[in-house]
Design an enzyme around this catalytic site. Sequence first.
Site, PDB file in Angstrom:
ATOM      1  N   TYR A   1       0.859  -1.197   0.000  1.00 48.68           N
ATOM      2  CA  TYR A   1       0.000   0.000   0.000  1.00 48.68           C
ATOM      3  C   TYR A   1       0.887   1.235   0.000  1.00 48.68           C
ATOM      4  O   TYR A   1       1.618   1.483   0.960  1.00 48.68           O
ATOM      5  CB  TYR A   1      -0.912  -0.042   1.223  1.00 48.68           C
ATOM      6  CG  TYR A   1      -1.889   1.109   1.380  1.00 48.68           C
ATOM      7  CD1 TYR A   1      -2.176   1.994   0.351  1.00 48.68           C
ATOM      8  CD2 TYR A   1      -2.550   1.300   2.595  1.00 48.68           C
ATOM      9  CE1 TYR A   1      -3.073   3.030   0.512  1.00 48.68           C
ATOM     10  CE2 TYR A   1      -3.457   2.334   2.771  1.00 48.68           C
ATOM     11  CZ  TYR A   1      -3.708   3.195   1.724  1.00 48.68           C
ATOM     12  OH  TYR A   1      -4.608   4.222   1.894  1.00 48.68           O
TER      13      TYR A   1
ATOM     14  N   LYS B   1      -1.753  -1.569  -3.754  1.00 52.52           N
ATOM     15  CA  LYS B   1      -2.737  -0.486  -3.749  1.00 52.52           C
ATOM     16  C   LYS B   1      -1.947   0.800  -3.946  1.00 52.52           C
ATOM     17  O   LYS B   1      -1.215   1.235  -3.054  1.00 52.52           O
ATOM     18  CB  LYS B   1      -3.515  -0.459  -2.431  1.00 52.52           C
ATOM     19  CG  LYS B   1      -4.501   0.706  -2.326  1.00 52.52           C
ATOM     20  CD  LYS B   1      -5.169   0.749  -0.957  1.00 52.52           C
ATOM     21  CE  LYS B   1      -6.110   1.952  -0.844  1.00 52.52           C
ATOM     22  NZ  LYS B   1      -6.727   2.040   0.508  1.00 52.52           N
TER      23      LYS B   1
END
Length: 292
Positions: A133, A161
């Site tokens: 992320y 992400k």
Amino acid sequence: MFTGSIVALVTPMDEKGNVSRSCLKKLIDYHVANGTSAIVSVGTTGESATLSHDEHGDVVMMTLELADGRIPVIAGTGANATAEAISLTQRFNDSGIVGCLTVTPYYNRPTQEGLFQHFKAIAEHTDLPQILYNVPSRTGCDMLPETVGRLAEIKNIIAIKEATGNLTRVHQIKELVSDDFILLSGDDASALDFMQLGGHGVISVTANVAAREMADMCKLAAEGQFAEARAINQRLMPLHNKLFVEPNPIPVKWACKALGLVATDTLRLPMTPITDHGRDIVKAALQHAGLL
């Protein structure tokens, strides 16, 4: 399960700030009924920063229990100390969680080599699939595509992400990873463009209140029906943006309450309730989307 519209789920609380099991069940039922691909439990939107370590694990396990196999659950397990991130992740080994979302270390701002060693160490201590992320606007740390490419060679690091909102990152990362490495947008406003450039879905804040719309948009995009997907996205665009009129998850929690999905928009300090001005802005965006 790691593609399409994945919701970054809010953590519902009662007026005293305790986690509400009944509202959590209502939220999960809503996402099951409306086509959400998976749930991220206790990420940034789920207020990981203000839950205790015990609460963090308890909310993830409660989410897993209430989901009851109807929808995959991904656990947020990021921390800015590698040992802590490993400990959080290991708690969910053999739990039924399908993967973990691990944010880049925040505040201490490691080098690219530090980022590589951090995520490599986590991967070595669990068999759970790991979603990297990258959200430099919150962490002060930007994981570069070259580092992502190195990490993608590790077997159980399966996705990222990418929340910079920089669409050139899609091309840059895709050139450095295998075809089966999954690219997920972390920015609702640019998610459709991200998918049109080769991304596989979005981990979404907007999906908390527009689950069916986000699921349909992602499905249409995956099928190459971008004109139809863009029509949905245009209705949602004010909402994508205005859910950040104040720091996340302040606006989205109020929006969930406005739609009757949760009983309160209670947050824990230092997060405070939405202002009257912010509420009016979010309300107008919900109305524009046809949700209110």
